[in-house]
Scaffold this motif. Sequence first.
Motif, PDB file in Angstrom:
ATOM      1  N   SER A 147      28.739  38.984  44.943  1.00 61.92           N
ATOM      2  CA  SER A 147      27.862  39.886  43.972  1.00 61.92           C
ATOM      3  C   SER A 147      27.942  39.679  42.423  1.00 61.92           C
ATOM      4  O   SER A 147      28.564  38.496  42.127  1.00 61.92           O
ATOM      5  CB  SER A 147      28.815  41.317  44.132  1.00 61.92           C
ATOM      6  OG  SER A 147      28.462  42.162  43.154  1.00 61.92           O
TER       7      SER A 147
ATOM      8  N   SER B  78      32.227  41.664  39.606  1.00 56.84           N
ATOM      9  CA  SER B  78      33.866  41.597  40.000  1.00 56.84           C
ATOM     10  C   SER B  78      34.668  42.215  39.243  1.00 56.84           C
ATOM     11  O   SER B  78      34.452  42.456  37.864  1.00 56.84           O
ATOM     12  CB  SER B  78      33.925  40.187  40.300  1.00 56.84           C
ATOM     13  OG  SER B  78      34.173  39.525  39.327  1.00 56.84           O
TER      14      SER B  78
ATOM     15  N   ILE C  11      35.582  46.234  35.717  1.00 56.28           N
ATOM     16  CA  ILE C  11      34.357  45.639  36.480  1.00 56.28           C
ATOM     17  C   ILE C  11      33.313  45.103  35.503  1.00 56.28           C
ATOM     18  O   ILE C  11      32.944  46.042  34.850  1.00 56.28           O
ATOM     19  CB  ILE C  11      34.094  46.563  37.823  1.00 56.28           C
ATOM     20  CG1 ILE C  11      35.126  46.602  38.629  1.00 56.28           C
ATOM     21  CG2 ILE C  11      32.887  45.583  38.626  1.00 56.28           C
ATOM     22  CD1 ILE C  11      34.908  48.112  39.594  1.00 56.28           C
TER      23      ILE C  11
ATOM     24  N   THR D 277      25.491  45.411  44.164  1.00 60.21           N
ATOM     25  CA  THR D 277      25.022  45.012  42.907  1.00 60.21           C
ATOM     26  C   THR D 277      23.785  46.015  42.326  1.00 60.21           C
ATOM     27  O   THR D 277      24.119  46.366  41.119  1.00 60.21           O
ATOM     28  CB  THR D 277      24.195  43.584  42.878  1.00 60.21           C
ATOM     29  OG1 THR D 277      25.051  42.431  43.515  1.00 60.21           O
ATOM     30  CG2 THR D 277      23.912  43.303  41.471  1.00 60.21           C
TER      31      THR D 277
ATOM     32  N   HIS E 296      32.448  52.267  46.972  1.00 56.33           N
ATOM     33  CA  HIS E 296      32.561  50.599  46.486  1.00 56.33           C
ATOM     34  C   HIS E 296      33.272  50.221  46.963  1.00 56.33           C
ATOM     35  O   HIS E 296      34.640  50.499  46.951  1.00 56.33           O
ATOM     36  CB  HIS E 296      32.425  50.790  44.859  1.00 56.33           C
ATOM     37  CG  HIS E 296      31.261  51.502  44.277  1.00 56.33           C
ATOM     38  ND1 HIS E 296      29.923  50.784  44.022  1.00 56.33           N
ATOM     39  CD2 HIS E 296      31.110  52.662  43.928  1.00 56.33           C
ATOM     40  CE1 HIS E 296      29.318  51.416  43.393  1.00 56.33           C
ATOM     41  NE2 HIS E 296      29.844  52.655  43.283  1.00 56.33           N
TER      42      HIS E 296
ATOM     43  N   PHE F  66      35.239  46.349  47.212  1.00 55.57           N
ATOM     44  CA  PHE F  66      35.457  45.036  46.267  1.00 55.57           C
ATOM     45  C   PHE F  66      36.345  44.023  47.035  1.00 55.57           C
ATOM     46  O   PHE F  66      37.425  44.518  47.225  1.00 55.57           O
ATOM     47  CB  PHE F  66      35.564  45.118  44.844  1.00 55.57           C
ATOM     48  CG  PHE F  66      34.742  45.792  43.909  1.00 55.57           C
ATOM     49  CD1 PHE F  66      33.845  45.100  43.209  1.00 55.57           C
ATOM     50  CD2 PHE F  66      34.656  47.292  43.741  1.00 55.57           C
ATOM     51  CE1 PHE F  66      32.896  45.692  42.518  1.00 55.57           C
ATOM     52  CE2 PHE F  66      33.824  47.766  42.939  1.00 55.57           C
ATOM     53  CZ  PHE F  66      32.586  47.029  42.400  1.00 55.57           C
TER      54      PHE F  66
ATOM     55  N   HIS G 272      30.719  42.698  46.369  1.00 53.17           N
ATOM     56  CA  HIS G 272      30.839  44.155  46.206  1.00 53.17           C
ATOM     57  C   HIS G 272      29.634  44.682  47.340  1.00 53.17           C
ATOM     58  O   HIS G 272      28.591  44.420  47.217  1.00 53.17           O
ATOM     59  CB  HIS G 272      30.440  44.234  44.989  1.00 53.17           C
ATOM     60  CG  HIS G 272      29.896  45.720  44.449  1.00 53.17           C
ATOM     61  ND1 HIS G 272      29.088  46.004  43.507  1.00 53.17           N
ATOM     62  CD2 HIS G 272      30.689  46.779  44.864  1.00 53.17           C
ATOM     63  CE1 HIS G 272      29.256  47.279  43.518  1.00 53.17           C
ATOM     64  NE2 HIS G 272      30.046  47.802  44.403  1.00 53.17           N
TER      65      HIS G 272
END
Lengths: 295, 479
Positions: B5, B8, B75, B380, B427, B429, B434
């Motif tokens: 992504s 991060s 992030i 993204t 979402h 991570f 992502h």
Amino acid sequence: MSYDNPIQSEFYGDNVRWFIATVIDASPPFGFEGRVKIRVHGLHSPETYLLPQQDLPWAQCVLPTTEGGMSGIGKVPKLQANALVFGFFMDGMQSQTPVVVGSLPHIEIPTFLQDQQQNEDVGDDSKPSNVFQSFVGFFAPKFNVDDENNISDARQLSFGGGQDSRVKYAVQFFINIGYTENQALALTSGLFIKSGMATGGSGLCDWETTRFRRLKMFSDLFHRFTVQIFFVAFELRTFKTDANIKLLATEKLDADDGACQVVAKDYLDSKNTKEREELIGLIEDKARELKEDNG
Amino acid sequence: MPQSSQFSITKCHITADRLGGFDKKFYDVKSQIVELNIYESLENAFLSGTISIIDDKGLYDIINFDGTERIKIEIAGMGENINPVFERTFIMTGIDNMIKAKDNASIFVFGLLDEHAYISEVQRLRNSYRGTLSDIIAKISAQSLDKDIDVSYTLDGNQQIIDSIQTEMRVIVPNLAPLEAMQWLLSRATTKTGSPFYLWSTVHDDNLRLGNLDVMLKQQAFNHKLPYNYNSANISTAEKQNEFAQGFTVKAIDERGSGDTLTLAQSGSISADYCVTNLNTGQIFMKKYDIDTLLTNLNNEGTIDKRFQNVFDDKFKLKDKPINEYRSAIIHNVVSSGTYGEFKSYHDEYDKPLHLKKLESSAIKNLLFKNMRTVVVPGTAFFVGKAAVGDIVNLNIRNDNTENPTNEDNTIDQNKSGHHLIHDLRHTFRETSHEVTMTVCKLERKGTKESNLSGRGAKQRLQIKKNSRDLTLRNKRLI
């Protein structure tokens, strides 16, 4: 039970929530006959600044089947203020539509306030102001006020700033005991127009003979400003309940049936129409001025 | 292999009030994160989440975890794009799970909750309010939670607020937490078509967002010109595609419990009798609800194009009678006008037909659930495009039968493709990847949106969103 939908079930009878409540006002205005204003224990905040009396619901009362059940026929509920009642909410958990089913006869034990007064010497002098001693402690504004200046000249009082502090104190006091801002402003403005907040002579309200005698009976310290303010609250709850109900029922400041009109007509007892109109105008002007000053 | 992504986790600090807060003492656990999930939902005015941390330093013991710790997560973009796109502090509410990974390490999964949601849960409201529903909601939000409300999702094409049609009322909140009370009030609010209002929270700002479905469905999709594409070839060749194309690939799609007309009928969402007894007058008001009328109203308002709706089959008959002519629910409610003096109560309506909006609002929500699916995509674009729940996403799902396409449109699954409202969103991570898993829904088949998009509402809403959300140049290109 889900809160997330105004329609909780297909049939309203599937949602029931019962309650115990205290009747706050059993004198409904025109159009609300047969209803009582209630404060539900555990659901309606007992703090009047969070839930003022005027916002409480007028609950309908269930009558026995021996009555006609139609408009204009049969008896009406005879509940009294302070009655303990049992009922249920027709809308269950949403709890906006209360119905009173019956009253619970109860033995009235002393309240918290009365308990605190048990050791006080209230018998000998029989002054009602003693009952208000605790009242003062709980609700009196927490700032100094020119309390003992017993002059009758309002202009003289205003020079030392005493008038302003008394106005501020009065507004805060009335708000503390459950009146809205508009109601508190109207009451204070009424006192201001009558006496300029001076306690001398016949007092804050320019009380006539009988009422002034009651003030003297109320407390030996009747010349004090705080005592006279408490006496106004005392009068509204005893000899002037009509004025109190009308005042609590209004939210407007200066419209027809607004708080200023109620204060002039029903509390200050201005009988003469011309004088009354003039008085209403003056009170409204003062109330607006105070409101602007308060921002 | 997970696709990397552009964003991060750049900061992850844990502290507690007893340690003195972030200014005094905190523990940096960024390198120990296994996975971070952040949840958004149209039904919740707060963010929640989970974070999995591998603890090989005895942190759990050192911190003496108590469910009162705070975690600050940041992030940011990688490479030259270094500005944080997300910075939020959650309260770590508890341990959802703990696995002993090896002798000297354990993996902890902690629950995360927005602080204002925590504040809400430790309060109960039982006081009175007066005003319109949105006024009362704003008042509770400001007084109890110290939160502003963004109303840009109630603005029509002329930038006028479409408020609820329910006029001023007086309510006593029945012993509810502030957020619960706000949702209770909101459930009563509708537009003139009966569309419900929502209050939600997103990763893009700290405000609560208030919006109605009419406005949401009229919006331009945040990826209108770059739909997320799905076909099996995409998945197998993902690594060969350029980075940009990879960012708009649907990784998985799942659909369960959708297309259920029987459940809709049972809930009264297709047809019903709606009755109200007024205890003050003894009068009974009755009105018939019919889904066909509801869809016509939504069509007239430009919210949907009824010709393309796919939530109700008007040709379906049982014993030669259209299903919407049956009375599949008889709903009866009770009101008592005058209970709050001259004010309306929560249930009252001066204009009696407006009582029906309560049913229409819940019916529209049920219709959305009929066309609900879960889609997994790279995350993204959600940060670049500032997309969140309440926004529209454009999907392009390849049809299952592409052997004999009669035309170009035939290669696309019209039901699964097109503009969808994002209802829930997660979402996720992990290391540098992502991913977003979103639950989306819609009322129409693909192909209807061209008429809606060309409407003035869509374009002007975009202007408002640009101003209020400070989109970057790159975002403009995307949209």
